[in-house]
Design an enzyme around this catalytic site. Structure first.
Site, PDB file in Angstrom:
ATOM      1  N   HIS A 161     -27.802   2.405  22.509  1.00  0.00           N
ATOM      2  CA  HIS A 161     -27.904   1.434  23.601  1.00  0.00           C
ATOM      3  C   HIS A 161     -28.011   0.009  23.076  1.00  0.00           C
ATOM      4  CE1 HIS A 161     -28.472   0.326  27.731  1.00  0.00           C
ATOM      5  NE2 HIS A 161     -29.610  -0.265  27.485  1.00  0.00           N
ATOM      6  N   GLU A 174     -19.624  11.558  33.017  1.00  0.00           N
ATOM      7  CA  GLU A 174     -20.050  11.445  31.622  1.00  0.00           C
ATOM      8  C   GLU A 174     -20.544  12.756  31.033  1.00  0.00           C
ATOM      9  OE1 GLU A 174     -23.152   8.466  31.504  1.00  0.00           O
ATOM     10  OE2 GLU A 174     -23.759   8.940  33.550  1.00  0.00           O
ATOM     11  N   ASP A 221     -21.141   8.571  26.611  1.00  0.00           N
ATOM     12  CA  ASP A 221     -21.834   9.845  26.766  1.00  0.00           C
ATOM     13  C   ASP A 221     -20.854  11.010  26.867  1.00  0.00           C
ATOM     14  OD1 ASP A 221     -24.562   9.438  26.513  1.00  0.00           O
ATOM     15  OD2 ASP A 221     -24.775   8.702  28.551  1.00  0.00           O
TER      16      ASP A 221
END
Length: 759
Positions: A360, A602, A626
């Site tokens: 992230h 995802e 993801d």
């Protein structure tokens, strides 16, 4: 017995002060544990592939550092070449045996050599030898393999920090990581460390030894008072043997030798926190090396006491932090909240010892245009504070204390990148369409107000993903509905009338809120995304209400639901959204119709239910980060398997095609908002698959637009047809690199820079 010997050797090697001491400990302790007569380590030169006789017990030590074995030569060379153990009863009878004059191996017959391997690279060979002609048994071989694995990390770290140079290179300390965000940063390292972790205290010099010593003494006195008070409060409540621990703590705090050790280091110019941490760690290691189990366990108590004192020392450090003009933030594990602690005008680069290019924080770094390297596992984070550093975000490399030549090289690279970016400015206001007239709108991923100006300046046509978790991450509590409304309104107004796609709260996985911790053994397969907010409808309802109210009068909101894995989850979320809309209308708020609602695809289950999901919503948006992770079973934050994370994997490409086809079969648009959308090669495939919009970080917009404007849709369709027949991501990448080069986009293919050997 072997297991106990293994633990003892590992502790001793890890406690060594330098690589030479570690190698010396290793050869002596391995020889003793295996009851053999000779143990040697040969280190491999990464450039010449020669193996240097580097540590030994049993042979002529005058040849240490001098005896060289050529690549593939002898049994030692054979071990390195095959990358597997060689176990022979009589070395002299082996056809690969080569005699090394002066070494002293004349009388030794039994030979067992195992490769020392770190991240698929052979660093050297660990060898034991014995006079008696015999094969070492399976237990002995397994033990030596285990030892080589332990030694590999020590050698890799030493090589990275420049303490093992093998006589080659310029002396620049180079650390290999993973490219997190492209670009080059040249600046000064700022180490971000946990406040009370002994091992994390950076090396730093003190400006006032007397003040540091006084502060240290006052903190020790404060902890001493705490221990007395707690001991008195718990007297009578604890068994005598447990209560005695407080006397042990007090005894250590009154230990004049320990105090003197710390003050001696302070007197030599070291800051108090670092001096204390180093002394306490030495005591911890002393206890850990003890054979007696009871005494060994006392290492835990010593560490605990150290943390207590350190907490006082750190809490008293209230002096304002002054950041260098060109600060490179460095940490064991960087988080989104850490980025906000340094003024954005000072922050030029990021380096994290853990994580991968799809962590992230790496995604945020790309959005902010900050060159970043992730997964630099060998970087000595505690010893880089205040030192010159170069971050190569293209090649995933970090250079510590670079030479003038190295610095000049990367300054030239940076200037070249700026020139490319400036050249792209001419297409900012031109339409994003192919040479044969196929439009492909480019939207932007955002999360901070600072992104707005950059996004609009780069010609963004909308927001494909607004990460609502970022305002949550930057607070110490859940933001109220009104606080959220204000934040969302700012974003919607800034982009109006362009559409803004707001994803509902997506925490869990690698995004944990400090005030709402989610602790799981496998967080990416656990409680995250829509699963959290459906279990806590009060959070979901408050957020959706804030979004709907923020959109009143602007009508440019789009809602996106993350981590949907089945139709039931989607229907539950839709019921709550309809409820919010109805309630707000009843409260007299003029909202107009519901905003478009979409599902983020995802997880694999959503891929194969794309059509059913599209039937119930207004659009689909693929989260390729993801989706790739789940399809390939690769944790995108784990640097050990980062090289297995390939968005060009044939399975990922086929999944992307299935999603596009499923959405279009229901007459719904489909977009992609993962990092794949900002890849110059990927855009060729995505436009051919039929994706209606691409969303990416602002810094990629003009590069991707230049590719779109320089090709035909028919050419992209031809390339996709070939790509879908290929069997590996490497083949797909090679195809795309060739096609981009043929189309004149060589300047966008930069992914790495070769280090200058002569710099």
């Amino acid at each position: 017995m072997m297991l106990e010997a293994l633990r003892s050797i590992v502790q001793a090697v890890n406690a060594a002060g330098n690589i030479s001491e570690a190698l010396e400990i290793m050869v002596v302790r391995v020889r003793d544990a295996m009851k053999t007569e000779v143990c040697s380590v040969y280190l491999r030169n990464p450039e010449t592939q020669q193996l240097r006789f580097s540590a030994n017990v049993g042979f002529n030590n005058e040849l240490i550092g001098k005896a060289i074995i050529e690549p593939g030569q002898g049994l030692v060379g054979l071990v390195a070449r095959r990358e597997e153990p060689i176990n022979v009863e009589d070395a002299y009878t082996h056809d690969k045996f080569v005699y090394v004059p002066g070494l002293g191996e004349d009388a030794y017959h039994a030979f067992l050599g195992v490769p020392i391997i770190h991240q698929r690279e052979v660093l050297g060979v660990l060898v034991v030898q014995q006079r008696e002609a015999r094969r070492f048994d399976e237990d002995e071989e397994a033990f030596l393999i285990t030892m080589s694995a332990q030694l590999a990390g020590v050698i890799a770290h030493a090589r990275a920090t420049g303490t093992v140079t093998e006589g080659a290179g310029s002396g620049n300390a180079r650390f290999k990581g993973i490219a997190g965000s492209p670009g080059v940063a040249i600046g000064v390292a700022v180490a971000k460390v946990p406040t009370t972790e002994l091992r994390a205290m950076p090396h730093r010099e003190s400006a006032d030894a007397a003040a540091e010593r006084e502060m240290f003494r006052s903190c020790v006195a404060a902890v001493r008072d705490d221990m007395r008070r707690i001991g008195e409060e718990l007297s009578g409540q604890l068994p005598p043997e447990e209560h005695a621990l407080f006397d042990v703590y007090l005894g250590m705090l009154d230990d004049s030798m320990l105090i003197s050790e710390v003050e001696a280091r302070i007197a030599q110019g070291e800051w108090a926190e670092g001096a204390f941490s180093n002394v306490m760690l030495a005591h911890v290691q002393t206890f850990e090396r003890m054979e007696d189990p009871y005494l060994k366990e006392r290492a835990v108590d010593v560490r605990d006491l150290g943390r207590r004192v350190l907490a006082y020392m750190r809490s008293g450090d209230e002096s304002p932090v002054t950041y260098p003009e060109r600060a490179i933030l460095v940490g064991e594990e960087l988080t989104a909240s850490m980025l906000g602690e340094i003024p954005v005008e000072n922050l030029v680069g990021l380096v994290s010892a853990s994580g991968s290019g799809n962590s992230h924080v790496a995604i945020l770094a790309r959005a902010m245009g900050i060159p970043t390297v992730m997964g630099a596992v060998d970087l000595p984070v505690t010893r880089v504070d205040g030192r010159e550093m170069i971050v190569d975000g293209f090649g995933g490399l970090v250079y510590l204390d670079p030479s003038q030549g190295m610095q000049a090289h990367f300054e030239a690279v940076s200037a070249q990148e700026r020139k490319i970016s400036e050249g792209l400015e001419t297409i900012r206001d031109l339409p994003s369409e192919t040479l044969d007239g196929h439009p492909l709108p480019l939207w932007v991923n955002t999360g901070l107000m600072a992104d707005v100006a950059r996004s609009l300046d780069q010609g963004a046509e909308g927001v494909g993903l607004y990460r609502t978790e970022i305002p949550f991450l930057l607070r110490e509590r859940f933001p109220s509905e009104e606080e959220q409304r204000v934040i969302y309104r700012e974003q919607l107004q800034a982009f109006a009338p362009l559409p803004v796609t707001m994803r509902t709260l997506d925490v869990g996985g690698d995004k944990a809120l400090p005030y709402f911790p989610i602790s799981e053994e496998n967080p990416f397969l656990g409680w995250r995304g829509i699963r959290v907010t459906l279990d806590h409808p009060e959070i979901f309802l408050g957020q959706v209400r804030a979004m709907l109210k923020a959109s009143a009068g602007l009508d440019n909101l789009r809602l996106l639901l993350p981590m949907i894995s089945n139709v039931e989850e989607l229907e539950s979320a839709l019921i709550l959204i309809y409820r919010c809309h109805d309630e707000l209308i009843e409260e007299g708020i003029d909202l107009g119709p519901l905003p478009p609602i979409g599902v983020m695809v995802e997880v694999p289950s959503a891929v194969y239910q794309a059509r059913q999901l599209a039937r119930r919503v207004d659009f689909l948006s693929v989260g390729s980060n993801d989706l790739t992770q789940y399809l390939l079973a690769v944790d995108r934050n784990n640097s050990r398997v980062a090289d297995l994370y390939h968005a060009y994997h044939p399975s990922v490409l086929q999944a992307l095609q299935i999603v596009a086809d499923g959405a279009h079969a229901e007459g719904k648009p489909v977009s992609i908002c993962g990092e794949f959308a900002g890849d110059p090669g990927a855009v060729l495939l995505l436009m051919a698959m039929g994706y209606d919009m691409l969303s990416m970080n602002a810094n990629s917009l003009l590069r991707i637009k230049s590719v779109i404007r320089g090709v035909k849709l028919t050419d992209a369709q031809r390339i996709l047809e070939i790509a879908l027949q290929l069997e590996s991501s490497a083949q797909v990448q090679e195809l795309l690199r060739g096609e981009l080069a043929d189309a004149g986009f060589d300047n966008l293919l930069r992914t790495a820079y070769s280090p200058l050997v002569s710099a």
